[in-house]
Each structure stands twice: as structure tokens, then as C-alpha cells.
Design an enzyme around this catalytic site. Structure first.
Site, mmCIF file in Angstrom:
data_model
loop_
_atom_site.group_PDB
_atom_site.id
_atom_site.type_symbol
_atom_site.label_atom_id
_atom_site.label_comp_id
_atom_site.label_asym_id
_atom_site.label_seq_id
_atom_site.Cartn_x
_atom_site.Cartn_y
_atom_site.Cartn_z
ATOM 1 C CB ALA A 151 -0.909 0.001 1.237
ATOM 2 C CB THR A 152 2.344 3.537 -1.853
ATOM 3 O OG1 THR A 152 1.876 3.196 -3.139
ATOM 4 C CG2 THR A 152 3.418 2.554 -1.446
ATOM 5 C CB THR A 153 1.521 7.654 -1.567
ATOM 6 O OG1 THR A 153 2.328 6.928 -2.494
ATOM 7 C CG2 THR A 153 2.327 8.746 -0.909
ATOM 8 C CE LYS A 186 -3.024 2.547 -0.923
ATOM 9 N NZ LYS A 186 -2.095 3.165 -1.890
#
Length: 278
Positions: free
Chosen positions: A55-57, A88
Site C-alpha cells: 500500500a502507498t501513498t 489506507k
């Protein structure tokens, strides 16, 4: 991790009860702790690690009266897009939020454990844990995941909340050892963080309004997606927007998709105008 529930708190509290839910689990049901944590933790089998979603950002910034945290919706697995819908950013409790970057499965497990940790503390002690205390406990959980991080399954969170004692919003970043660092204005983690941080440095200013902070968060993610393939930009076709939370003295609140659609359309229209004028 899905088996960790509030029932564990009610059904297994003993004379050795503690205000830390993770310590309680380590004593009574260590098998329910995330893999790699607790007294039963063990190393991964030797060999090449399988590809897992990452997972990003995540970006966070302060404004007059609180903080904003936002995350894009893309998870990657090697060179592939594993998901376009991942969330996220999560509420940790009523007055704080948590953003995750790194190995998605482990990060989500730690997030769920942290949420129950704060709820358990409130039930046992009869009061909310201070923001500083919450930040410290999250650091301890990240430190407990260090053996997994050393094998390539790292989790890097970003934590923010409203500090009632100081009447301000505060941001905390971490490293894989659980080291905790307070960020005074804004911060970003994840593969696109370098580009997002550059945008935040140019756009952030003191005493912004909440609406201005939300727009800047969206703009910084837009910039990150422009240069980082692992960061997903606003998807105008699928109508997918970042997940954005604000935290003020009244608590945490998720920005609605309707509001985000308006913000995204304004940002995209402004960028399109600049492109035509160039």
C-alpha cells in the site's frame, strides 16, 4: 486477525488484566496476534518471499483547528496493480486516524489490533488514552513487527490526531524499528512520498482552513501519482477518489465522496488549464 474481537476483552480478563489489549492477548491468546508478533512469533520459512500487495501513498497535514490525512486507492504487487479500491486511512478512535504504507495484509492487521487496543484501554481505565500515549503504543506495535520487516514485510504508518490538552492537531511518523517522530506541519509516507512531500512544501501554509487542507492533500496525491506508478491518481472513469479524514476537537470525520468529487474536479480542471496554456 479477524477473530480478534471485543469478546476477547469480556471473556478472558483475569486477575492479571492489563490496560494493553496486545499484552492481554500475549498472555491469554498469543495465537490471535498478527503473525510475527508475541511470544509465539516465528521467522518466515527460508526462500524467496511471494509477491504480496503493498500500500502507498499517505499524506497528512495540519490546519487551523486540526489535521487532514489522505491516501490513494492503489495497491501494487510487483509491477502489477493488485487493487484499485484499497483503503489506507482508518479512524484509530474518535480523535485520531492512522494511515498505512508497506505490506498491506500485515498493516491492516496491526491497524485492527491498534483500534481494539485503544478501545480496550478506555474500557479498563475509564478514560481516553492521551494522544502521546496512543503514538507510543503504535510505535511498540511497529517495533514488534521488526522481525517481519527484516524479512521484507515492513509496515510504515502515519498517525495523526487532535490533542485536547494543546488544542491542536499533531502528526507522528515512524520507522521500521518503531521509532516515533513528531512532524510539525505535514508529512508523507510510501513510494510516492518524495513527490507528495515536494507538493506539500510548496502548498502548505499556516492557519489554512479545513477545506483548503483537503484540497492540498488531494493535490499532493495527484502530484505523487504523476511520477510514481505505485500511487493511484483520481480515477475519473470509475469515480474513485482518495480516502480522506479530518480530525478536529469534535472528532474524526470521513470526507464524503460527493465533496471529494468536487475537489478532484476542481484540481483536474486547474491542471488541464495550465496544460493548455503551456
Amino acid at each position: 486477525m479477524a477473530n480478534i474481537s471485543r469478546e476477547s476483552t469480556a471473556g478472558r480478563v483475569s486477575a492479571a488484566a492489563t490496560s494493553s489489549f496486545s499484552e492481554h492477548l500475549a498472555q491469554s491468546r498469543p495465537d490471535l496476534l498478527p503473525y510475527g508478533m508475541g511470544p509465539t512469533a516465528r521467522a518466515l520459512p527460508e526462500g524467496n518471499l511471494p509477491a504480496v500487495p503493498h500500500a502507498t501513498t499517505i499524506v497528512a497535514l495540519s490546519f487551523a483547528g486540526g489535521v487532514v490525512m489522505a491516501g490513494d486507492r492503489r495497491a501494487t504487487m510487483g509491477s502489477m496493480i493488485a487493487s484499485r479500491h484499497i483503503e489506507k486511512v482508518f479512524p484509530a478512535d474518535q480523535y485520531s486516524v492512522l494511515g498505512i504504507a508497506g505490506t498491506a495484509g500485515i498493516a491492516i492487521d496491526i491497524t485492527r489490533l491498534f483500534q481494539v487496543e485503544l478501545e480496550h484501554y478506555e474500557k479498563i481505565e475509564g478514560t481516553l488514552l492521551s494522544l502521546e500515549g496512543k503514538a507510543n503504543r503504535l510505535g511498540a506495535m511497529i517495533r514488534a513487527n521488526l522481525p517481519m520487516a527484516m524479512q521484507g514485510l515492513a509496515v510504515i504508518p502515519l498517525f495523526a490526531g487532535f490533542d485536547a490538552g494543546r488544542s491542536v492537531g499533531r502528526l507522528f511518523s515512524y520507522d521500521v524499528t518503531g521509532g516515533r517522530y513528531e512532524e510539525l506541519e505535514h508529512h508523507s509516507v510510501g513510494s510516492g512520498s518524495v513527490f507528495a512531500r515536494g507538493a506539500l512544501k510548496k502548498l502548505w501554509r499556516p492557519n489554512m482552513t479545513e477545506d483548503e487542507a483537503v484540497r492540498i492533500a488531494v493535490e499532493s496525491l495527484y502530484d505523487a501519482s504523476d511520477d510514481d506508478s505505485a500511487t493511484g491518481g483520481p480515477d475519473m472513469v470509475r469515480r474513485l477518489w482518495p480516502i480522506v479524514y479530518t480530525v478536529t476537537r469534535t472528532g474524526s470525520s470521513k470526507v464524503s465522496e460527493r465533496e471529494l468529487a468536487s475537489v478532484v474536479e476542481t484540481v483536474v480542471a486547474a491542471r488541464a488549464l495550465l496544460a493548455r496554456e503551456a
